[in-house]
Design an enzyme around this catalytic site. Sequence first.
Site, PDB file in Angstrom:
ATOM      1  N   ASP A  14      49.928 -13.068  52.038  1.00 55.50           N
ATOM      2  CA  ASP A  14      51.003 -12.224  52.563  1.00 55.50           C
ATOM      3  C   ASP A  14      50.703 -11.882  54.018  1.00 55.50           C
ATOM      4  O   ASP A  14      49.531 -11.771  54.399  1.00 55.50           O
ATOM      5  CB  ASP A  14      51.071 -10.944  51.699  1.00 55.50           C
ATOM      6  CG  ASP A  14      52.409 -10.252  51.796  1.00 55.50           C
ATOM      7  OD1 ASP A  14      53.291 -10.727  52.532  1.00 55.50           O
ATOM      8  OD2 ASP A  14      52.574  -9.216  51.127  1.00 55.50           O
ATOM      9  N   HIS A  31      54.035 -19.009  59.273  1.00 60.64           N
ATOM     10  CA  HIS A  31      53.901 -19.867  58.089  1.00 60.64           C
ATOM     11  C   HIS A  31      53.068 -21.115  58.417  1.00 60.64           C
ATOM     12  O   HIS A  31      52.255 -21.552  57.611  1.00 60.64           O
ATOM     13  CB  HIS A  31      55.283 -20.288  57.569  1.00 60.64           C
ATOM     14  CG  HIS A  31      56.100 -19.138  57.058  1.00 60.64           C
ATOM     15  ND1 HIS A  31      55.576 -18.125  56.283  1.00 60.64           N
ATOM     16  CD2 HIS A  31      57.418 -18.825  57.223  1.00 60.64           C
ATOM     17  CE1 HIS A  31      56.529 -17.253  55.978  1.00 60.64           C
ATOM     18  NE2 HIS A  31      57.651 -17.646  56.546  1.00 60.64           N
ATOM     19  N   LEU A 126      37.150 -29.344  43.034  1.00 60.00           N
ATOM     20  CA  LEU A 126      37.972 -28.123  42.915  1.00 60.00           C
ATOM     21  C   LEU A 126      39.377 -28.539  42.494  1.00 60.00           C
ATOM     22  O   LEU A 126      39.844 -29.609  42.878  1.00 60.00           O
ATOM     23  CB  LEU A 126      38.067 -27.427  44.289  1.00 60.00           C
ATOM     24  CG  LEU A 126      38.964 -26.187  44.358  1.00 60.00           C
ATOM     25  CD1 LEU A 126      38.182 -24.943  43.884  1.00 60.00           C
ATOM     26  CD2 LEU A 126      39.487 -25.918  45.772  1.00 60.00           C
TER      27      LEU A 126
HETATM   28  C1  FPP Z   1      54.151 -14.384  52.935  1.00 56.14           C
HETATM   29  O1  FPP Z   1      54.290 -14.033  54.288  1.00 56.14           O
HETATM   30  C2  FPP Z   1      53.998 -15.781  52.751  1.00 56.14           C
HETATM   31  C3  FPP Z   1      54.701 -16.615  51.960  1.00 56.14           C
HETATM   32  C4  FPP Z   1      56.159 -16.815  51.967  1.00 56.14           C
HETATM   33  C5  FPP Z   1      53.943 -17.440  51.024  1.00 56.14           C
HETATM   34  C6  FPP Z   1      52.860 -18.284  51.662  1.00 56.14           C
HETATM   35  C7  FPP Z   1      53.393 -19.378  52.492  1.00 56.14           C
HETATM   36  C8  FPP Z   1      52.641 -20.017  53.396  1.00 56.14           C
HETATM   37  C9  FPP Z   1      51.206 -19.726  53.635  1.00 56.14           C
HETATM   38  C10 FPP Z   1      53.325 -21.075  54.195  1.00 56.14           C
HETATM   39  C11 FPP Z   1      52.810 -22.442  53.992  1.00 56.14           C
HETATM   40  C12 FPP Z   1      52.737 -22.871  52.584  1.00 56.14           C
HETATM   41  C13 FPP Z   1      52.509 -24.150  52.214  1.00 56.14           C
HETATM   42  C14 FPP Z   1      52.139 -24.466  50.828  1.00 56.14           C
HETATM   43  C15 FPP Z   1      52.604 -25.267  53.148  1.00 56.14           C
HETATM   44  P1  FPP Z   1      55.566 -13.192  54.648  1.00 56.14           P
HETATM   45  O2  FPP Z   1      56.546 -14.102  55.299  1.00 56.14           O
HETATM   46  O3  FPP Z   1      56.069 -12.462  53.445  1.00 56.14           O
HETATM   47  O4  FPP Z   1      54.958 -12.179  55.685  1.00 56.14           O
HETATM   48  P2  FPP Z   1      55.492 -10.720  56.023  1.00 56.14           P
HETATM   49  O5  FPP Z   1      55.358  -9.890  54.768  1.00 56.14           O
HETATM   50  O6  FPP Z   1      54.579 -10.269  57.112  1.00 56.14           O
HETATM   51  O7  FPP Z   1      56.924 -10.879  56.472  1.00 56.14           O
END
Ligand code: FPP
Length: 228
Positions: A14, A31, A126
Amino acid sequence: MQSSTIKHLAIIMDGNGRWAKERGLKRTKGHEVGAEAIRDITTYCAAHKTIETATFYAFSTENWKRPKLEVEFLMKLLDRYLKKELKTYQEHNIRFQAIGNIGAFSKALQLRIRDTEYLTRNNKSLTQILALNYGGRAEITSAVNQLIQEGKTKVTEDDISESLQTPYSDIDILIRTSGEERISNFLLWQLSYAEFYFTQTLWPDFTAKELDTILASFTQRHRRFGGL
Ligand code: FPP
């Protein structure tokens, strides 16, 4: 089980959006850097030897509510990630598996996911699981429906555990980054006896060094599994 054995580590990633905002960048950049963190943490886990499985919450069933462009970007990023990191999976002997309802993704992306699973199926150091269009309640509901279809009229905990999509079900450690302290419908069944670690670090900044500190602290915790 020894308290220092880590069969299954789970991570709620997150803070990508906030990481980008702090730098005056687009959320999508957060991301992208977040995807690099997945690769780095996965290769660290593969080298760690005592970790068998690492599951990352990459796209929840709720993430469809995000703006269309961000959802499209996440889909493309996932496709690019699997294509680019196939080399990493093979070089580090990492098996890739997906959980969640990927039937909602484009045919091309579904193919990429299934191909990557197939090509890495014999890797042993893994298992990296990406939770994709995943929800814990949906996973349990689908397990129960499968058992009903098989003709069961009464089910045991073992029946449910064995019917879940997630292999190696019990989680030892759950980490959530960015200061939020919620489960957000992640691995509800499998988290029953997990140790929880919440860190303020935003996911793109999460490093193997911080994971190492968490793993060291885990070995100090006395897990009683309900006993004394
Ligand atoms: C949360 O950050 C993140 C996600 C939506 C999930 C994790 C996604 C990634 C790490 C992107 C890449 C993934 C892959 C598998 C290639 P957020 O957008 O909710 O952050 P915020 O709460 O600060 O807005």
